[in-house]
Design a protein around this motif. Sequence first.
Motif, PDB file in Angstrom:
ATOM      1  N   ARG A 180       0.577  -1.184  -0.111  1.00 26.41           N
ATOM      2  CA  ARG A 180       0.054   0.043  -0.281  1.00 26.41           C
ATOM      3  C   ARG A 180       0.964   1.220  -0.118  1.00 26.41           C
ATOM      4  NH1 ARG A 180      -3.311  -2.795   4.986  1.00 26.41           N
ATOM      5  NH2 ARG A 180      -1.011  -3.394   5.187  1.00 26.41           N
ATOM      6  N   GLN A 181       2.059   1.022   0.355  1.00 22.24           N
ATOM      7  CA  GLN A 181       2.958   2.351   0.438  1.00 22.24           C
ATOM      8  C   GLN A 181       4.447   1.785   0.370  1.00 22.24           C
ATOM      9  OE1 GLN A 181       4.839   3.187   3.580  1.00 22.24           O
ATOM     10  NE2 GLN A 181       3.903   1.313   4.174  1.00 22.24           N
ATOM     11  N   SER A 182       5.292   2.781   0.249  1.00 20.84           N
ATOM     12  CA  SER A 182       6.879   2.430   0.064  1.00 20.84           C
ATOM     13  C   SER A 182       7.541   3.239   0.747  1.00 20.84           C
ATOM     14  CB  SER A 182       7.349   2.504  -1.497  1.00 20.84           C
ATOM     15  OG  SER A 182       7.164   3.876  -1.740  1.00 20.84           O
ATOM     16  N   ILE A 183       7.016   3.793   2.008  1.00 26.44           N
ATOM     17  CA  ILE A 183       8.148   4.651   2.874  1.00 26.44           C
ATOM     18  C   ILE A 183       8.267   3.826   3.987  1.00 26.44           C
ATOM     19  CG2 ILE A 183       7.833   6.638   4.312  1.00 26.44           C
ATOM     20  CD1 ILE A 183       7.814   7.165   1.077  1.00 26.44           C
ATOM     21  N   TYR A 184       7.378   3.061   4.715  1.00 28.40           N
ATOM     22  CA  TYR A 184       7.653   2.308   5.908  1.00 28.40           C
ATOM     23  C   TYR A 184       7.346   0.739   5.656  1.00 28.40           C
ATOM     24  CZ  TYR A 184       7.889   6.771   8.281  1.00 28.40           C
ATOM     25  OH  TYR A 184       8.211   8.120   8.657  1.00 28.40           O
TER      26      TYR A 184
END
Length: 364
Positions: A180-184
Amino acid sequence: MTDKPRHRLPATIDGSYSVESTQSLPAETSKVKAKAFSFGDPEPVLSGGITDYLGIFADSNALYYIPPVSLSGLSKLLSANGTHASALGFKCNQLLANWKENPMISRKEIRAAFQDYLVFENGYLLAIRNGLGGVNRYVRLPAINMRVGTDNNYWLLNNDGSMQEFAARDIIHLQGNDVRQSIYGVPDYFAGVQSILLGEAATLFRRRYYQNGAHAGYIFVTFDLDDNMAEDIEKSITNTKGPGNYRSLYLNMSSTVGGKTGITKDRVQLIPVGDYGNNDEYDKIKEVTQQDILNLHRVPAALASIMPMNVAGHGDLKNIREVYYDSEILPMQAIWEELNDVLPQRGRIEFKEPRWLIDSKKAV
């Protein structure tokens, strides 16, 4: 980057219960008035937002990105469920057991980094540089307080409310994958937070059950005993009861109601009260949640010190250990070896072969 919509689990519990009772007595007495009550107003299943997935947003000052899940909540889960904490500790020990000593990363620092990654699926190492700009060593920064900056940097949130900024070149960030995201990174066990909390809730409920004194042990009923004998029995029961034991009740009743002899099955009756085990199935809840948690962490019950539920036991522990090593430990080691792409040659992460594997090769 697009903001993820906020998702909240809307599940609620709405229960009601009513009781109507009448008691048949001889003709000279009247019926007991029927009573009814209900309980169970709608309540949220979760008292907190630990299972909310927030998506990725910048903080109010636009300095860093807020993690998509509560890192504080993930840390509290370690104290909420013993099986969950034990499984994570077991996996950390497996990595440490085969860790090859590193001149740039001490065992103490890598142990803390292993724990961070297993709990939060994020690990941070800070480069300590010398006067010439070279790296002397790496130290671990606590993942619970680290934030990815919006300007290609990192922030450490101190307990006193202050913040410390680090340049991206000084931070090595090992993160897990999240579609769902690539930051954490988001830990795999996040999908089973409900099972972890259910196991905690069952234990807390049972503790409160014993502490609040609402669990009567039994009702001891006798009929038509004279006052002296009834007092003797009352004293005997009172003297045998120590502090903290079940609360029991003694009744000496007349079997004659309204001038007629009532129906009594026995002159002495012992009526158990509050049969807890049949009502909430505590053992079954603990067994199911324990298995769910082990499945989440992919830790075999035999290696997690879980007693076997059948006569055959867990099987050959050597085979279980070998399969676990191939399917779990080697992939975990490979994740940390990804850091070798950015680490200097003398600081490369390496793992030794386990002793049992070396011995088996010698035997061949």
